[in-house]
Design a protein around this motif. Structure first.
Motif, PDB file in Angstrom:
ATOM      1  N   ALA A   1       4.442  -8.058 -13.717  1.00 39.80           N
ATOM      2  CA  ALA A   1       4.286  -8.539 -15.085  1.00 39.80           C
ATOM      3  C   ALA A   1       4.460 -10.066 -15.138  1.00 39.80           C
ATOM      4  O   ALA A   1       3.750 -10.757 -15.880  1.00 39.80           O
ATOM      5  CB  ALA A   1       5.291  -7.858 -16.006  1.00 39.80           C
ATOM      6  N   ARG A   2       5.396 -10.582 -14.370  1.00 35.83           N
ATOM      7  CA  ARG A   2       5.699 -12.015 -14.406  1.00 35.83           C
ATOM      8  C   ARG A   2       4.661 -12.831 -13.624  1.00 35.83           C
ATOM      9  O   ARG A   2       4.367 -13.978 -13.987  1.00 35.83           O
ATOM     10  CB  ARG A   2       7.091 -12.255 -13.838  1.00 35.83           C
ATOM     11  N   TYR A   3       4.136 -12.253 -12.542  1.00 35.32           N
ATOM     12  CA  TYR A   3       3.185 -12.975 -11.673  1.00 35.32           C
ATOM     13  C   TYR A   3       1.888 -12.164 -11.538  1.00 35.32           C
ATOM     14  O   TYR A   3       1.722 -11.381 -10.609  1.00 35.32           O
ATOM     15  CB  TYR A   3       3.790 -13.204 -10.287  1.00 35.32           C
ATOM     16  N   PRO A   4       0.950 -12.345 -12.450  1.00 36.85           N
ATOM     17  CA  PRO A   4      -0.319 -11.594 -12.392  1.00 36.85           C
ATOM     18  C   PRO A   4      -1.055 -11.753 -11.068  1.00 36.85           C
ATOM     19  O   PRO A   4      -1.753 -10.844 -10.629  1.00 36.85           O
ATOM     20  CB  PRO A   4      -1.132 -12.169 -13.553  1.00 36.85           C
ATOM     21  N   SER A   5      -0.908 -12.897 -10.412  1.00 36.94           N
ATOM     22  CA  SER A   5      -1.583 -13.089  -9.124  1.00 36.94           C
ATOM     23  C   SER A   5      -1.024 -12.128  -8.067  1.00 36.94           C
ATOM     24  O   SER A   5      -1.756 -11.669  -7.191  1.00 36.94           O
ATOM     25  CB  SER A   5      -1.455 -14.538  -8.653  1.00 36.94           C
ATOM     26  N   ALA A   6       0.260 -11.792  -8.162  1.00 41.58           N
ATOM     27  CA  ALA A   6       0.857 -10.812  -7.235  1.00 41.58           C
ATOM     28  C   ALA A   6       0.246  -9.434  -7.491  1.00 41.58           C
ATOM     29  O   ALA A   6      -0.030  -8.684  -6.549  1.00 41.58           O
ATOM     30  CB  ALA A   6       2.371 -10.766  -7.404  1.00 41.58           C
ATOM     31  N   GLN A   7       0.046  -9.103  -8.752  1.00 44.72           N
ATOM     32  CA  GLN A   7      -0.576  -7.815  -9.092  1.00 44.72           C
ATOM     33  C   GLN A   7      -2.003  -7.760  -8.548  1.00 44.72           C
ATOM     34  O   GLN A   7      -2.418  -6.758  -7.956  1.00 44.72           O
ATOM     35  CB  GLN A   7      -0.581  -7.603 -10.604  1.00 44.72           C
ATOM     36  N   ALA A   8      -2.769  -8.835  -8.698  1.00 46.85           N
ATOM     37  CA  ALA A   8      -4.147  -8.869  -8.199  1.00 46.85           C
ATOM     38  C   ALA A   8      -4.176  -8.765  -6.680  1.00 46.85           C
ATOM     39  O   ALA A   8      -5.005  -8.047  -6.112  1.00 46.85           O
ATOM     40  CB  ALA A   8      -4.842 -10.150  -8.664  1.00 46.85           C
ATOM     41  N   ALA A   9      -3.260  -9.456  -6.004  1.00 49.53           N
ATOM     42  CA  ALA A   9      -3.195  -9.398  -4.538  1.00 49.53           C
ATOM     43  C   ALA A   9      -2.850  -7.997  -4.066  1.00 49.53           C
ATOM     44  O   ALA A   9      -3.422  -7.500  -3.087  1.00 49.53           O
ATOM     45  CB  ALA A   9      -2.181 -10.408  -4.016  1.00 49.53           C
ATOM     46  N   MET A  10      -1.928  -7.344  -4.747  1.00 45.40           N
ATOM     47  CA  MET A  10      -1.537  -5.980  -4.374  1.00 45.40           C
ATOM     48  C   MET A  10      -2.716  -5.017  -4.568  1.00 45.40           C
ATOM     49  O   MET A  10      -2.978  -4.179  -3.711  1.00 45.40           O
ATOM     50  CB  MET A  10      -0.341  -5.525  -5.197  1.00 45.40           C
ATOM     51  N   ALA A  11      -3.412  -5.138  -5.669  1.00 47.93           N
ATOM     52  CA  ALA A  11      -4.562  -4.269  -5.933  1.00 47.93           C
ATOM     53  C   ALA A  11      -5.639  -4.458  -4.870  1.00 47.93           C
ATOM     54  O   ALA A  11      -6.237  -3.485  -4.391  1.00 47.93           O
ATOM     55  CB  ALA A  11      -5.126  -4.548  -7.325  1.00 47.93           C
ATOM     56  N   GLU A  12      -5.862  -5.708  -4.478  1.00 45.35           N
ATOM     57  CA  GLU A  12      -6.864  -5.986  -3.443  1.00 45.35           C
ATOM     58  C   GLU A  12      -6.443  -5.396  -2.093  1.00 45.35           C
ATOM     59  O   GLU A  12      -7.256  -4.814  -1.380  1.00 45.35           O
ATOM     60  CB  GLU A  12      -7.085  -7.493  -3.308  1.00 45.35           C
ATOM     61  N   THR A  13      -5.162  -5.528  -1.765  1.00 44.45           N
ATOM     62  CA  THR A  13      -4.648  -4.981  -0.503  1.00 44.45           C
ATOM     63  C   THR A  13      -4.801  -3.459  -0.473  1.00 44.45           C
ATOM     64  O   THR A  13      -5.246  -2.890   0.532  1.00 44.45           O
ATOM     65  CB  THR A  13      -3.167  -5.375  -0.305  1.00 44.45           C
ATOM     66  N   VAL A  14      -4.444  -2.808  -1.574  1.00 40.16           N
ATOM     67  CA  VAL A  14      -4.573  -1.352  -1.647  1.00 40.16           C
ATOM     68  C   VAL A  14      -6.033  -0.942  -1.520  1.00 40.16           C
ATOM     69  O   VAL A  14      -6.371  -0.011  -0.785  1.00 40.16           O
ATOM     70  CB  VAL A  14      -3.941  -0.802  -2.952  1.00 40.16           C
ATOM     71  N   ALA A  15      -6.931  -1.641  -2.196  1.00 40.13           N
ATOM     72  CA  ALA A  15      -8.364  -1.322  -2.114  1.00 40.13           C
ATOM     73  C   ALA A  15      -8.885  -1.478  -0.694  1.00 40.13           C
ATOM     74  O   ALA A  15      -9.655  -0.641  -0.207  1.00 40.13           O
ATOM     75  CB  ALA A  15      -9.148  -2.210  -3.076  1.00 40.13           C
ATOM     76  N   GLN A  16      -8.454  -2.539  -0.001  1.00 40.28           N
ATOM     77  CA  GLN A  16      -8.892  -2.745   1.381  1.00 40.28           C
ATOM     78  C   GLN A  16      -8.380  -1.634   2.296  1.00 40.28           C
ATOM     79  O   GLN A  16      -9.111  -1.157   3.162  1.00 40.28           O
ATOM     80  CB  GLN A  16      -8.406  -4.108   1.896  1.00 40.28           C
ATOM     81  N   ARG A  17      -7.145  -1.230   2.103  1.00 44.74           N
ATOM     82  CA  ARG A  17      -6.589  -0.155   2.936  1.00 44.74           C
ATOM     83  C   ARG A  17      -7.307   1.160   2.687  1.00 44.74           C
ATOM     84  O   ARG A  17      -7.568   1.909   3.621  1.00 44.74           O
ATOM     85  CB  ARG A  17      -5.088  -0.009   2.697  1.00 44.74           C
ATOM     86  N   LEU A  18      -7.613   1.450   1.428  1.00 43.01           N
ATOM     87  CA  LEU A  18      -8.344   2.689   1.128  1.00 43.01           C
ATOM     88  C   LEU A  18      -9.750   2.645   1.730  1.00 43.01           C
ATOM     89  O   LEU A  18     -10.230   3.632   2.282  1.00 43.01           O
ATOM     90  CB  LEU A  18      -8.411   2.922  -0.384  1.00 43.01           C
ATOM     91  N   ALA A  19     -10.406   1.505   1.646  1.00 45.51           N
ATOM     92  CA  ALA A  19     -11.744   1.372   2.238  1.00 45.51           C
ATOM     93  C   ALA A  19     -11.677   1.535   3.746  1.00 45.51           C
ATOM     94  O   ALA A  19     -12.530   2.208   4.344  1.00 45.51           O
ATOM     95  CB  ALA A  19     -12.358   0.020   1.874  1.00 45.51           C
ATOM     96  N   SER A  20     -10.673   0.949   4.382  1.00 43.89           N
ATOM     97  CA  SER A  20     -10.506   1.100   5.835  1.00 43.89           C
ATOM     98  C   SER A  20     -10.248   2.547   6.206  1.00 43.89           C
ATOM     99  O   SER A  20     -10.761   3.039   7.211  1.00 43.89           O
ATOM    100  CB  SER A  20      -9.349   0.238   6.333  1.00 43.89           C
ATOM    101  N   ALA A  21      -9.451   3.226   5.394  1.00 43.20           N
ATOM    102  CA  ALA A  21      -9.170   4.642   5.663  1.00 43.20           C
ATOM    103  C   ALA A  21     -10.445   5.469   5.560  1.00 43.20           C
ATOM    104  O   ALA A  21     -10.697   6.359   6.375  1.00 43.20           O
ATOM    105  CB  ALA A  21      -8.105   5.169   4.702  1.00 43.20           C
ATOM    106  N   ASP A  22     -11.279   5.183   4.555  1.00 40.25           N
ATOM    107  CA  ASP A  22     -12.551   5.899   4.422  1.00 40.25           C
ATOM    108  C   ASP A  22     -13.462   5.624   5.607  1.00 40.25           C
ATOM    109  O   ASP A  22     -14.099   6.519   6.146  1.00 40.25           O
ATOM    110  CB  ASP A  22     -13.266   5.506   3.123  1.00 40.25           C
TER     111      ASP A  22
END
Length: 187
Positions: A16-37
């Motif tokens: 909530a305090r650092y939106p850039s941290a939220q965006a970075a986390m979402a991108e990391t999760v998306a990359q890991r899911l894509a790699s898993a697929d």
């Protein structure tokens, strides 16, 4: 090992305090899911004969329609005369295909990793012409009849691969028959 723990409540405050941290986390999760697929497609589906030559998007479309099934050693997968519910792809293990007729039970084939079975009854729209049982514990992918027909219409390479598999099986059957006829002692 040193392990840092960030509790959910703290994690949510940081996001909530650092939106850039939220965006970075979402991108990391998306990359890991894509790699898993990608890893799933490469490790499990690319080696199956039926799916040879399909592009990554085509493989993904097939993957969405597959159902994993497992049979233990000695279990029947289907019986001769059963309605054709789908096509099976072997990921791990071995199955035996056999036919029962007036002369008794005849083993037709032993199939293993990356091979398929059950396609004949689907293509001919008939009941199963043979029985199949698990020789070992076996992990399979089931492609249901409706999905099989839909994918065959969408991806002609699947139809070509099926025809190649059936052609090879017909050739093997003809060789086995010719060998049996020429090497059977006269009555």
């Amino acid at each position: 090992t040193n392990l840092w723990v960030l509790y959910r409540s703290e994690f949510e405050r940081v996001q909530a305090r650092y939106p850039s941290a939220q965006a970075a986390m979402a991108e990391t999760v998306a990359q890991r899911l894509a790699s898993a697929d990608d890893a799933f497609l490469d490790q499990h589906l690319r080696k199956i004969t039926l799916l040879a030559g399909l592009s990554r998007p085509q493989l993904e479309a097939v993957r969405k329609r597959l159902q994993p099934v497992r049979f233990r050693e000695g279990e029947h997968i289907y019986w001769q005369g059963d309605p054709a519910d789908g096509l099976y792809m072997i990921e791990k293990g071995q199955v035996q295909v056999e036919h029962d007729d007036a002369e008794g039970l005849t083993p037709l084939a032993i199939l293993g990793e990356s091979e398929i079975f059950g396609e004949g009854a689907l293509l001919l729209d008939e009941a199963r012409s043979s029985s199949v049982w698990a020789m070992t514990d076996v992990d399979l992918w089931l492609l249901r009849r409706e999905d099989f027909e839909d994918l065959m219409l969408q991806y002609p390479s699947l139809a070509l691969n099926i025809s190649r598999v059936m052609g090879q099986r017909l050739r093997q059957t003809n060789r086995a028959y010719a060998h049996a006829v020429h090497h059977t002692p006269p009555p």
